[in-house]
Design a protein around this motif. Structure first.
Motif, short mmCIF file in Angstrom:
data_model
loop_
_atom_site.label_atom_id
_atom_site.label_comp_id
_atom_site.label_asym_id
_atom_site.label_seq_id
_atom_site.Cartn_x
_atom_site.Cartn_y
_atom_site.Cartn_z
N ARG A 1 0.77 -1.02 0.14
CA ARG A 1 -0.10 -0.05 -0.08
C ARG A 1 0.85 1.34 -0.05
NH1 ARG A 1 -4.13 -0.99 4.66
NH2 ARG A 1 -2.18 -1.88 5.69
N LEU A 2 2.03 1.24 0.70
CA LEU A 2 2.94 2.31 0.77
C LEU A 2 3.51 2.63 -0.59
CD1 LEU A 2 4.50 4.69 2.41
CD2 LEU A 2 6.36 2.93 2.81
N ILE A 3 3.95 1.52 -1.13
CA ILE A 3 4.63 1.71 -2.26
C ILE A 3 3.48 2.05 -3.27
CG2 ILE A 3 5.62 0.18 -4.17
CD1 ILE A 3 6.74 -1.55 -1.82
N ALA A 4 2.33 1.60 -3.52
CA ALA A 4 1.49 2.39 -4.38
C ALA A 4 1.19 3.45 -4.18
CB ALA A 4 0.16 1.15 -4.38
N PHE A 5 1.12 3.92 -3.00
CA PHE A 5 0.92 5.20 -2.78
C PHE A 5 1.93 6.30 -3.28
CE2 PHE A 5 1.40 8.82 0.60
CZ PHE A 5 0.56 9.54 0.32
N VAL A 6 3.28 6.02 -3.08
CA VAL A 6 4.17 6.58 -3.29
C VAL A 6 4.39 6.74 -4.98
CG1 VAL A 6 6.69 6.91 -3.50
CG2 VAL A 6 5.65 6.22 -1.22
#
Length: 397
Positions: A188-193
Motif C-alpha cells: 500500500r505504501l509503495i502504491a501510494f508513493v
C-alpha cells in the motif's frame, strides 16, 4: 544546494554515529518501548520490524562502521575516451543530490538506509511512519549531533514530520528539490508513493517468494531451506509458496514430513487441490492467493508438472524478488535460474540471503524489484548516477 562533503567528513560523521549509537543505546531502546507500547495495530510483521533491541543497535553500529570503511562511491571513473580533436572525455559516478526515504515501522532504516544515501554524497529526507516516530526522532537527533561535531550542516539529514495528506502534497509538489524517492514498506505504501511522486522512484517491492522442489532434490536440504525461508515472517525475503514436482519419488511421505515440520513451527499450511486432497491442510478456494505476500505464519504448497511449469508459475505470481530450485541436476538448475524473472535466483540455498550484507554489499538501501537502474539489493556503489566530464582547449563542432 549543499556542496558535496569531502569523503573524510562523510566517514567521520558515520564513525561519530557509531559512537553515539553505543552511548545512547539504552535511551534508544527505552524510547522505542514507548513506540511499541503505543502500537495498537494487529500487523505482526510491522510490530516485529518496529522493535529495537540490543541486537538491532549492534546491527546499526556495524552498518555505519562498515560504511565508513568502504571506498567513496562518488567520482569513480567508469569510462574514458580521447576524441580525435584532442578533447579528453570521462564518465564518472555522481551523487543524485537529495534522496527521500519513505518507510514504515523500522527505526533501523533511519540509520542504515540513511547512512548509505549519506555516504553516497546525498542530502537525506526521512519520512517514517507514525508508529516509530519517537524512535526515529531520537536517531535523527544523533545524526544532527554527529554532523555538528564534524563541522557539517545538520540539513544533510532532515526528518519530515508529515501526516498522510501532507506527504501526498509533498510528493506531488515538493517544497524542496527531490531527485530520488525510495519507499520501504508494504504494497500500500509503495502504491501510494508511485501514484503521487513526480520524480524517479526505486520500488523496493513485495516478496512472495517461491521454492521449487525438483524431482532430483535432496529432500533434507529442501526442508531446511523452506524452514529457514520462513524463519523471519516480516522479511521481504521470506518464503511464501512451495512447488513440489509431481514426479518426486516418495512425494506423499515428503509432503507429510514437510507439513509436520511447518506446523511444529506454528505455520499455517494451505494446499492446492492436489496437495489438500491427500494431506491435512486447508484447501485454497481461489488462485488469487498465489499472488499474495503473506508477511505472516502462513505458507502455500502446490504440485507442479515440470521445471518449465514451475518457471511459468513463478513468473506469473511472484513479486519478482527471490526464487529457489532445490535439485542435484545442474542442467535443470541452469534452465530455472536463467528463465525465472526474479531479482535473485538460488540453487540449493535459502532466500533469506537476499540481503545487501549477506551478498557482499555491506548493507542495502532497499531491495529493488525494478529492472532500472539496479535490481535486487541496492548497495553503496549502486546509489549513484553519473556525469560526463569533457576537457578541451577551445574545440568547436
Amino acid at each position: 544546494m549543499n556542496t558535496l562533503l569531502s569523503i573524510e567528513t562523510r566517514n567521520a560523521v558515520l564513525l561519530k554515529m557509531a559512537v553515539l549509537l553505543e552511548q545512547e543505546r539504552e535511551e534508544i531502546i527505552n524510547i522505542n518501548k514507548t513506540d511499541l507500547d503505543a502500537y495498537k495495530g494487529d500487523d505482526i510483521s510491522m510490530f516485529d520490524r518496529l522493535k529495537v533491541d540490543d541486537f538491532k543497535v549492534d546491527e546499526m553500529i556495524k552498518s555505519v562502521t562498515h560504511l565508513a570503511s568502504q571506498a567513496d562511491p562518488v567520482g569513480v571513473e567508469r569510462f574514458n575516451f580521447k576524441h580525435d580533436n584532442g578533447m579528453q572525455v570521462y564518465n564518472k559516478t555522481a551523487s543524485f543530490g537529495t534522496v527521500l526515504i519513505i518507510y514504515e515501522s523500522r527505526p533501523d532504516v533511519t540509520v542504515e538506509a540513511a547512512g548509505i544515501a549519506f555516504k553516497s554524497g546525498n542530502k537525506i529526507l526521512l519520512k517514517g511512519g507514525k508508529e516509530s516516530l519517537n524512535s526515529n526522532l531520537k536517531i535523527v537527533a544523533l545524526w544532527h549531533q554527529a554532523l555538528k561535531e564534524e563541522g557539517a550542516s545538520t540539513n544533510w539529514v532532515e526528518y519530515l514530520q508529515f501526516n498522510r495528506t501532507e506527504t501526498q502534497a509533498f510528493l506531488e509538489k515538493p517544497t524542496q528539490k527531490v531527485d530520488l524517492i525510495v519507499p520501504r514498506g508494504g504494497e500500500r505504501l509503495i502504491a501510494f508513493v508511485k501514484e503521487h511522486a513526480t520524480c524517479p522512484v526505486i520500488i523496493s517491492g513485495r516478496g512472495n517468494n517461491f521454492v521449487y522442489v525438483h524431482k532430483a532434490a535432496d529432500l533434507d536440504i529442501a526442508i531446511d531451506l523452506i524452514l529457514n525461508g520462513k524463519s523471519k515472517i516480516s522479511a521481504c525475503n521470506a518464503v511464501d509458496k512451495i512447488l513440489i514436482d509431481e514426479n518426486l519419488e516418495n512425494k506423499e511421505a515428503f509432503v507429510n514430513r514437510l507439513i509436520l515440520k511447518l506446523k511444529d513451527s506454528k505455520i499455517e499450511v494451505f494446499g492446492d487441490a492436489a496437495i489438500s486432497k491427500h494431506h491435512d491442510v486447508e484447501a485454497i478456494t481461489s488462485n488469487v492467493i498465489w499472488y499474495k505476500e503473506f508477511l505472516d505464519y502462513k505458507i502455500l504448497i502446490g504440485e507442479i508438472a515440470s521445471t518449465q511449469d514451475a518457471i511459468a508459475m513463478i513468473n506469473t505470481y511472484s513479486g519478482g524478488h527471490s526464487s529457489v530450485i532445490v535439485t542435484s541436476n545442474n542442467d535443470e538448475a541452469k534452465m530455472f535460474m536463467e528463465n525465472v524473472d526474479t531479482a535473485a535466483v538460488y540453487h540449493n540455498a535459502s532466500t533469506r540471503f537476499t540481503d545487501g550484507g549477506q551478498l557482499g554489499l555491506g548493507g542495502e538501501l532497499a531491495i529493488s524489484t525494478d529492472k532500472l537502474h539496479q535490481r535486487g539489493p541496492i548497495g553503496l556503489q549502486h546509489l549513484v548516477t553519473n556525469k560526463w566530464y569533457i576537457h578541451g582547449n577551445g574545440q568547436t563542432r
